[in-house]
Design a protein around this motif. Structure first.
Motif, PDB file in Angstrom:
ATOM      1  N   CYS A   1      11.013 -30.999 -39.977  1.00  0.00           N
ATOM      2  CA  CYS A   1       9.800 -31.072 -39.165  1.00  0.00           C
ATOM      3  C   CYS A   1      10.191 -30.705 -37.731  1.00  0.00           C
ATOM      4  N   HIS A   2       9.605 -29.651 -37.220  1.00  0.00           N
ATOM      5  CA  HIS A   2       9.878 -29.214 -35.850  1.00  0.00           C
ATOM      6  C   HIS A   2       8.645 -29.443 -34.987  1.00  0.00           C
ATOM      7  N   CYS A   3       8.858 -29.690 -33.703  1.00  0.00           N
ATOM      8  CA  CYS A   3       7.759 -29.855 -32.746  1.00  0.00           C
ATOM      9  C   CYS A   3       7.981 -28.879 -31.595  1.00  0.00           C
ATOM     10  N   ALA A   4       6.898 -28.285 -31.101  1.00  0.00           N
ATOM     11  CA  ALA A   4       7.076 -27.254 -30.084  1.00  0.00           C
ATOM     12  C   ALA A   4       5.787 -26.967 -29.329  1.00  0.00           C
ATOM     13  N   PHE A   5       5.940 -26.146 -28.293  1.00  0.00           N
ATOM     14  CA  PHE A   5       4.836 -25.493 -27.599  1.00  0.00           C
ATOM     15  C   PHE A   5       4.850 -24.025 -28.013  1.00  0.00           C
ATOM     16  N   PRO A   6       3.710 -23.347 -28.005  1.00  0.00           N
ATOM     17  CA  PRO A   6       3.753 -21.900 -28.213  1.00  0.00           C
ATOM     18  C   PRO A   6       4.402 -21.235 -27.003  1.00  0.00           C
TER      19      PRO A   6
ATOM     20  N   ARG B   1      10.395 -17.236 -39.556  1.00  0.00           N
ATOM     21  CA  ARG B   1      11.341 -18.036 -38.791  1.00  0.00           C
ATOM     22  C   ARG B   1      11.686 -17.345 -37.467  1.00  0.00           C
ATOM     23  N   PRO B   2      11.580 -18.036 -36.328  1.00  0.00           N
ATOM     24  CA  PRO B   2      11.940 -17.415 -35.043  1.00  0.00           C
ATOM     25  C   PRO B   2      13.434 -17.124 -34.981  1.00  0.00           C
ATOM     26  N   GLU B   3      13.809 -16.148 -34.156  1.00  0.00           N
ATOM     27  CA  GLU B   3      15.221 -15.748 -34.070  1.00  0.00           C
ATOM     28  C   GLU B   3      16.112 -16.888 -33.598  1.00  0.00           C
ATOM     29  N   ASN B   4      15.671 -17.619 -32.598  1.00  0.00           N
ATOM     30  CA  ASN B   4      16.462 -18.730 -32.070  1.00  0.00           C
ATOM     31  C   ASN B   4      15.659 -20.016 -32.276  1.00  0.00           C
ATOM     32  N   VAL B   5      15.901 -20.692 -33.391  1.00  0.00           N
ATOM     33  CA  VAL B   5      15.102 -21.862 -33.759  1.00  0.00           C
ATOM     34  C   VAL B   5      15.246 -22.980 -32.740  1.00  0.00           C
ATOM     35  N   SER B   6      16.447 -23.246 -32.294  1.00  0.00           N
ATOM     36  CA  SER B   6      16.664 -24.360 -31.363  1.00  0.00           C
ATOM     37  C   SER B   6      15.972 -24.125 -30.027  1.00  0.00           C
ATOM     38  N   GLN B   7      15.852 -22.872 -29.614  1.00  0.00           N
ATOM     39  CA  GLN B   7      15.176 -22.566 -28.362  1.00  0.00           C
ATOM     40  C   GLN B   7      13.659 -22.562 -28.538  1.00  0.00           C
ATOM     41  N   ALA B   8      13.186 -22.018 -29.661  1.00  0.00           N
ATOM     42  CA  ALA B   8      11.741 -21.921 -29.898  1.00  0.00           C
ATOM     43  C   ALA B   8      11.138 -23.260 -30.309  1.00  0.00           C
ATOM     44  N   LEU B   9      11.923 -24.050 -31.059  1.00  0.00           N
ATOM     45  CA  LEU B   9      11.422 -25.328 -31.585  1.00  0.00           C
ATOM     46  C   LEU B   9      12.371 -26.436 -31.113  1.00  0.00           C
ATOM     47  N   PRO B  10      12.155 -26.987 -29.940  1.00  0.00           N
ATOM     48  CA  PRO B  10      13.144 -27.882 -29.309  1.00  0.00           C
ATOM     49  C   PRO B  10      13.351 -29.224 -30.004  1.00  0.00           C
ATOM     50  N   VAL B  11      12.383 -29.706 -30.769  1.00  0.00           N
ATOM     51  CA  VAL B  11      12.521 -31.005 -31.439  1.00  0.00           C
ATOM     52  C   VAL B  11      12.509 -30.790 -32.943  1.00  0.00           C
ATOM     53  N   SER B  12      13.521 -31.316 -33.628  1.00  0.00           N
ATOM     54  CA  SER B  12      13.612 -31.169 -35.087  1.00  0.00           C
ATOM     55  C   SER B  12      14.025 -32.494 -35.708  1.00  0.00           C
TER      56      SER B  12
END
Length: 574
Positions: A289-294, A248-259
């Protein structure tokens, strides 16, 4: 000459048949009709094959095979008749069945693999262009495009020689996209929604490179079509690629912007959501379900044991959907456009940098990576029309033009090497490089040499001539080159992020971390052989191996003398 008794008997029999059918012509015509009917049935049967099709979602997922044209519950068996097809591409499996629905006909058409709708196109032959376009797609209009924010953000491909409207539509439809757009006469973009402003129709004024009768956009202008897809194709987004299990990334909302919470979670559902929202990563964590860019917040560089993510999906007991602490990541077929813009250098450079390699060492692949990582075109000491047609626009520039970031070269003489101010020297295992160059020489950039070439005199002659060159090429560049960065092909593949950073640094371009992460998701490009036609035997004789092993030792020593790491261990066959 006298006739034999057999010939006399045959002549009498033929005369009897003639007299019989003269008296009863109806029977004669009946016999002819039956004969023609039987022949037609045999011909039709030869085009089909009866097959037993087992639709099991889990098996398809494990095997990497494509779905059948109908959606069924797991375990249901259906007898069906399908067209015979050639093996499918492992990257984009070809789906059996139609992509386009026809408004005027109830029955959709089938397309064969490798044929851009050939059977369907022939069926429409004779109609005018407008009728054909209305059957497979509807023209939406001309739109503004921006290299930094594309109007269509799905996959894309270029062909500066053979691009047509249908080819672009077919490629986008195959992957389940709703829109297909053409630009600059040769560029094709796909997407699920249009994110661009309308432009004047007069600005879409460039003819298609492979079809002069049609328009394929303009300069920074897209001609966009809305595809008529069947319901089955409309919900399919191609094959998602499993990237692994990650903490899990430290800041989920920043790393994975769509949930989004999904109480009935499955891998397909999360992939579909992220594909619709134009994100390249689908990340599963239990019912989320999260959506993101690397990004630097979520690099995908440190994989965890997959067992840590092995929690069953609420909507599919045979799939894993990750946990609150360990996330499963899939790469969708959405193209990460953060590294897709390319251009010539804004001002001409007097510093000429070589991208040097022995033929077959991966130079074209390295050019692809450098162009994505820097945003600038690469040039070439030679001219290869096939590479230009596939999007390497710097191919036509003179190598001293100063408009490209670096220059591809296979030269190895003192005079040629000293013409460059610095160099990236790409070195590859000679056993692999020789085979790759032999395939290119006799089969093209992504083709294969035939068995006749491998087993004929061509292969031994090629090894005897090219193997010594592999060694002298590296040694010459180490001896005569100025500021040479040695990069081993195998290490670049294994740790692309680290070694590509070294290459970009030598080129004098500021390193953008997110852009390099974007390159990792697009690393293969269009110049990778499928691997489906690997030789079933070892083409190297004991004499060849003795010679090549001695050459490897020579290059290894030359590297170590200059305080560089020697060749990788896998250069020596085990």
């Amino acid at each position: 000459m006298e006739k034999s008794g057999y010939e006399d008997d045959m002549a009498k029999l033929i005369v009897k048949f003639q007299r019989y059918f003269r008296r009863k012509p109806i029977r004669f015509f009946t016999l002819v009709i039956l004969y023609l009917t039987a022949g037609s049935l045999v011909f039709l049967h030869s085009g089909f094959t009866g097959q037993l099709i087992v639709h099991e979602n889990d098996q398809n997922l494990l095997d990497g095979t494509s779905e059948a044209p109908h959606v069924h519950a797991m375990g249901v068996i259906q007898l069906g008749r399908v067209f015979k097809e050639t093996p499918e591409s492992p990257t984009f499996p070809r789906r059996h069945g139609p992509w386009f629905k026809s408004p005027s006909k109830g029955k959709p058409e089938m397309n064969k693999v490798g044929d851009y709708g050939g059977a369907w196109r022939r069926a429409l032959k004779g109609r005018n262009t407008r009728e054909q376009e209305e059957e497979r797609a509807k023209y939406i209009g001309c739109f503004v495009d921006d290299t930094h924010q594309r109007g269509l953000r799905g996959v894309s491909f270029f062909d500066y020689k053979k691009m047509t409207v249908f080819r672009c539509q077919d490629n986008c439809a195959e992957r389940g996209y709703l829109y297909a757009g053409l630009e600059f006469g040769a560029e094709c973009y796909c997407g699920h929604k249009i994110q661009a402003l309308n432009a004047s129709e007069a600005e879409c004024n460039m003819e298609c490179k492979g079809e002069k009768s049609n328009i394929c956009g303009g300069v920074d202008r897209l001609s966009i079509y809305r595809l008529h897809l069947t319901p089955e194709s409309a919900r399919r987004y191609g094959s998602a690629v499993f990237r692994g299990c990650f903490h899990r990334p430290e800041n989920v909302s920043q790393a994975l912007p769509v949930s989004r919470i999904m109480l009935n979670m499955t891998v397909d559902k999360c992939v579909d959501v992220c594909t619709e929202k134009e994100y390249p990563l689908a990340v599963l964590s239990g019912t989320f379900c999260h959506c993101a860019f690397p990004t630097t917040c979520f690099t995908l560089h440190e994989r965890e044991d997959e067992q840590l993510c092995a929690q069953k999906c609420s909507g599919e007991e045979f799939e894993s959907c990750g946990t609150d602490e360990y996330f499963l990541v899939y790469q969708t077929q959405v193209q990460d456009n953060r590294c897709m813009d390319r251009r010539f250098l804004p001002s001409r450079s007097k510093h000429v940098i070589a991208l040097a390699s022995f033929p077959g060492a991966g130079n074209t692949w390295a050019r692809h990576l450098i162009e994505l990582a820097t945003g600038f075109y690469t040039g070439s000491y030679y001219f290869d029309g096939s590479l230009y047609n596939k999007g390497f626009k710097g191919e036509r520039d003179h190598w001293r033009s100063g408009r490209t970031i670096c220059i591809k070269t296979h030269e190895s003489g003192k005079k040629e090497i000293e013409a460059f101010d610095s160099a990236v020297l790409l070195v590859r295992n000679p056993y692999k490089a020789l085979m790759a160059e032999f395939n290119r020489k006799y089969g093209g950039h992504i083709g294969f040499a035939s068995q006749a070439h491998w087993k004929g005199k061509e292969w031994p002659e090629f090894v005897n001539n090219y193997a010594p060159w592999w060694a002298t090429h590296t040694i010459d560049w180490l001896k005569y080159g100025k500021q040479v960065l040695v990069v081993h092909f195998e290490e670049l593949k294994q740790d692309l992020f680290v070694h590509l950073k070294r290459m970009v640094s030598l080129l004098g371009i500021p390193i953008v971390q997110d852009r390099l992460l974007c390159v990792e998701g697009q690393k293969d490009g269009n110049f990778k052989r499928s691997g489906l036609r690997k030789l079933e035997y070892d083409p190297y004789t004991p004499e060849m191996r003795t010679m090549i092993n001695n050459l490897i030792k020579t290059v290894d020593s030359a590297l170590k003398v200059r305080n560089l790491s020697g060749v990788p261990e896998d250069y020596y066959p085990r």
